[in-house]
Scaffold this motif. Sequence first.
Motif, PDB file in Angstrom:
ATOM      1  N   SER A   1      33.441  38.206  45.070  1.00  0.00           N
ATOM      2  CA  SER A   1      32.178  37.815  44.422  1.00  0.00           C
ATOM      3  C   SER A   1      31.076  38.833  44.710  1.00  0.00           C
ATOM      4  O   SER A   1      29.953  38.476  45.094  1.00  0.00           O
ATOM      5  CB  SER A   1      31.751  36.424  44.895  1.00  0.00           C
TER       6      SER A   1
ATOM      7  N   LYS B   1      28.130  41.501  44.575  1.00  0.00           N
ATOM      8  CA  LYS B   1      26.838  41.541  43.892  1.00  0.00           C
ATOM      9  C   LYS B   1      26.294  42.965  43.945  1.00  0.00           C
ATOM     10  O   LYS B   1      26.638  43.723  44.856  1.00  0.00           O
ATOM     11  CB  LYS B   1      25.851  40.602  44.586  1.00  0.00           C
TER      12      LYS B   1
ATOM     13  N   GLY C   1      30.825  40.463  40.601  1.00  0.00           N
ATOM     14  CA  GLY C   1      31.786  39.377  40.524  1.00  0.00           C
ATOM     15  C   GLY C   1      33.195  39.774  40.913  1.00  0.00           C
ATOM     16  O   GLY C   1      34.058  38.913  41.102  1.00  0.00           O
TER      17      GLY C   1
END
Length: 125
Positions: free
Chosen positions: A85, A87, A15
């Motif tokens: 974002s 991951k 995130g």
Amino acid sequence: QVELVESGGGLVQAGGSLRVSCAASGRTLAIYIMGWFRQAPGKEREFVAAVRWSGGSTYYADSVKGRFTISRDNAKNTVYLQMNSLKPEDTAVYYCAADMSYSSMYATAARYDYWGQGTQVTVSS
């Protein structure tokens, strides 16, 4: 001859965001396109993003579209990859590369003439 040096990798939580940079030196005026690729352990090197050195058109892999942004600063001969974002599956060694001739095959690693040494990006879950 073009030399490429990446920097800015590191460890980040899922995130989070990270920006990696690629500084080019040498025959930078002859660069046609700069690309970012990544390689995770046990996997093939894969295309991430690319930007035309002149004009600035950008291209992205579907897996990063909307999360990553590639940009360049011609005055500094530097290409950036802003990664948001993040991951765990983004974990890989990230390489920048320079293609010195016209081609539409920006996602093909074999097209690129020069490569940096890579910078590790690790995303923890």
